[in-house]
Design a protein around this motif. Structure first.
Motif, PDB file in Angstrom:
ATOM      1  N   VAL A  90       0.921  -1.142  -0.094  1.00 14.21           N
ATOM      2  CA  VAL A  90      -0.075   0.016   0.243  1.00 14.21           C
ATOM      3  C   VAL A  90       0.711   1.083   0.196  1.00 14.21           C
ATOM      4  O   VAL A  90       1.743   1.245   0.864  1.00 14.21           O
ATOM      5  CB  VAL A  90      -0.925  -0.043   1.393  1.00 14.21           C
ATOM      6  CG1 VAL A  90      -1.994   1.297   1.136  1.00 14.21           C
ATOM      7  CG2 VAL A  90      -1.773  -1.103   1.214  1.00 14.21           C
ATOM      8  N   THR A  91       0.711   2.145  -0.962  1.00 10.70           N
ATOM      9  CA  THR A  91       1.368   3.237  -0.889  1.00 10.70           C
ATOM     10  C   THR A  91       0.883   4.283   0.255  1.00 10.70           C
ATOM     11  O   THR A  91      -0.123   4.191   0.648  1.00 10.70           O
ATOM     12  CB  THR A  91       1.301   3.995  -2.103  1.00 10.70           C
ATOM     13  OG1 THR A  91      -0.073   4.597  -2.420  1.00 10.70           O
ATOM     14  CG2 THR A  91       1.805   3.188  -3.256  1.00 10.70           C
ATOM     15  N   SER A  92       1.992   5.052   0.676  1.00 13.76           N
ATOM     16  CA  SER A  92       1.585   6.334   1.493  1.00 13.76           C
ATOM     17  C   SER A  92       1.905   7.652   0.818  1.00 13.76           C
ATOM     18  O   SER A  92       2.362   7.770  -0.179  1.00 13.76           O
ATOM     19  CB  SER A  92       2.365   5.976   2.916  1.00 13.76           C
ATOM     20  OG  SER A  92       3.865   6.489   2.844  1.00 13.76           O
ATOM     21  N   PRO A 144      -9.298  -1.032   1.672  1.00  8.76           N
ATOM     22  CA  PRO A 144      -8.751  -2.023   0.673  1.00  8.76           C
ATOM     23  C   PRO A 144      -8.291  -3.549   1.063  1.00  8.76           C
ATOM     24  O   PRO A 144      -7.863  -3.619   2.336  1.00  8.76           O
ATOM     25  CB  PRO A 144      -7.129  -1.369   0.319  1.00  8.76           C
ATOM     26  CG  PRO A 144      -6.889  -0.705   1.747  1.00  8.76           C
ATOM     27  CD  PRO A 144      -8.174  -0.571   2.365  1.00  8.76           C
ATOM     28  N   HIS A 179     -12.087  -2.690  -3.519  1.00  6.74           N
ATOM     29  CA  HIS A 179     -12.188  -1.513  -2.686  1.00  6.74           C
ATOM     30  C   HIS A 179     -13.546  -1.483  -2.096  1.00  6.74           C
ATOM     31  O   HIS A 179     -14.451  -1.666  -2.874  1.00  6.74           O
ATOM     32  CB  HIS A 179     -11.913  -0.354  -3.818  1.00  6.74           C
ATOM     33  CG  HIS A 179     -12.812   0.988  -3.649  1.00  6.74           C
ATOM     34  ND1 HIS A 179     -13.986   1.358  -4.362  1.00  6.74           N
ATOM     35  CD2 HIS A 179     -12.585   1.777  -2.685  1.00  6.74           C
ATOM     36  CE1 HIS A 179     -14.491   2.590  -3.836  1.00  6.74           C
ATOM     37  NE2 HIS A 179     -13.716   2.770  -2.699  1.00  6.74           N
ATOM     38  N   GLY A 186      -6.524  -3.590   4.706  1.00  7.89           N
ATOM     39  CA  GLY A 186      -5.213  -2.557   4.696  1.00  7.89           C
ATOM     40  C   GLY A 186      -5.969  -1.309   5.350  1.00  7.89           C
ATOM     41  O   GLY A 186      -7.040  -1.228   6.118  1.00  7.89           O
ATOM     42  N   THR A 232      -6.915   5.883   8.535  1.00  9.17           N
ATOM     43  CA  THR A 232      -6.542   6.842   7.585  1.00  9.17           C
ATOM     44  C   THR A 232      -6.832   8.283   8.102  1.00  9.17           C
ATOM     45  O   THR A 232      -6.069   9.239   7.918  1.00  9.17           O
ATOM     46  CB  THR A 232      -7.172   6.470   6.177  1.00  9.17           C
ATOM     47  OG1 THR A 232      -8.497   6.541   6.483  1.00  9.17           O
ATOM     48  CG2 THR A 232      -6.747   5.357   5.546  1.00  9.17           C
ATOM     49  N   MET A 283      -4.358   6.673  -2.069  1.00 10.53           N
ATOM     50  CA  MET A 283      -3.115   5.851  -1.893  1.00 10.53           C
ATOM     51  C   MET A 283      -3.648   4.571  -3.008  1.00 10.53           C
ATOM     52  O   MET A 283      -4.760   4.404  -3.284  1.00 10.53           O
ATOM     53  CB  MET A 283      -3.071   5.036  -0.663  1.00 10.53           C
ATOM     54  CG  MET A 283      -2.620   5.681   0.320  1.00 10.53           C
ATOM     55  SD  MET A 283      -3.881   6.987   1.238  1.00 10.53           S
ATOM     56  CE  MET A 283      -4.938   5.580   2.284  1.00 10.53           C
ATOM     57  N   SER A 303      -3.456   0.421  -3.466  1.00  9.39           N
ATOM     58  CA  SER A 303      -3.203  -0.674  -2.933  1.00  9.39           C
ATOM     59  C   SER A 303      -2.690  -2.191  -4.071  1.00  9.39           C
ATOM     60  O   SER A 303      -3.759  -2.064  -4.889  1.00  9.39           O
ATOM     61  CB  SER A 303      -4.216  -1.351  -2.045  1.00  9.39           C
ATOM     62  OG  SER A 303      -4.732  -0.648  -0.961  1.00  9.39           O
TER      63      SER A 303
END
Length: 247
Positions: A22-24, A109, A124, A154, A220, A239, A241
């Motif tokens: 998962v990007t941040s 996610p 999603h 996530g 989040t 973000m 995923s």
């Protein structure tokens, strides 16, 4: 600096050939309010910055496994082949031809894989998707035996910050009476409730016999420096995923 971005990996006992992240928002090229590693083209960010972020992410995953970006509409549709920008809110893969991707900024996610490491997927899941059955639809496409299915939840908004109306609570309780415990009266408004997306997802998965479920300890909304949050900020980034089968 290109390729300088942060991400987190699932903590679950997936096979070694199953890769996921998962990007941040901690590093990247986008400017406020999309700082810094926004994946979404539809939120008002500079298209060049989004393209650069997506290219950096693709380079990290590998050019030989293109990222399958979806047109997400809070549906229950599941992409099961490499069809870029297909209208869907989940994707599955049975080989290493592409990587499955969903974008979020409070919604949940949900990552899936088989114990054998031959099937993967990601969904999603906002409250609408959960209520309508996006997790069940993803499980149907994957067709993994429940006891051999691994799931990781996530980063999503926590119940402390996710207020919904009574109609949302009623919808879930009518489906699953045990989901009554996933809603607490809101301290902010009458006839509103604080909803637990993580527990709702666990209940949905348990109904399908899936009990190897990990993750679900994020927020989040609260973790401003790490995650985007639409509920907190309104105009913000997304973000990504991602899950894929390594060659």
């Amino acid at each position: 600096m290109r390729n300088a971005f942060a991400f987190m990996a699932p903590h679950w006992p997936a096979p070694k050939n199953v890769k996921a992240l998962v990007t941040s928002r901690e590093r990247g090229g986008s400017k406020p309010p999309f700082d810094y590693f926004n994946m979404a083209e539809h939120v008002g960010d500079n298209p060049a910055n989004v393209a650069m972020a997506r290219e950096d992410l693709q380079n990290f995953v590998g050019k030989n496994q293109p990222l399958l970006w979806l047109n997400q509409t809070h549906s229950t549709r599941v992409a099961e082949s490499f069809t870029p920008n297909i209208e869907a809110d989940a994707a599955v893969a049975f080989n290493s031809d592409y990587a499955c991707v969903v974008m979020t900024a409070d919604c949940l996610p949900v990552f899936f894989c088989s114990e054998e490491g031959d099937k993967v997927g990601v969904a999603h899941a906002g409250w609408r998707g959960l209520a309508d059955g996006v997790l069940e639809a993803t499980l149907d496409k994957l067709n993994i035996e429940p006891e051999k299915t691994l799931v990781w939840l996530g980063p999503a908004i926590s119940s402390k910050h996710f207020e919904v109306g009574d109609e949302v609570r009623q919808r879930f309780v009518e489906q699953l009476p045990q989901s009554f415990d996933c809603f607490e009266p809101s301290p902010f408004r009458l006839n509103h409730y604080m909803a637990d997306l993580y527990q709702l997802a666990r209940l949905k998965l348990a109904e399908r016999g899936v009990d190897q479920v990990y993750g679900g300890a994020f927020c989040t909304y609260a973790e401003r420096k790490r995650f985007y949050s639409y509920r907190r900020d309104g105009q913000t980034g997304r973000m990504a995923s991602i899950i894929w089968l390594a060659e």
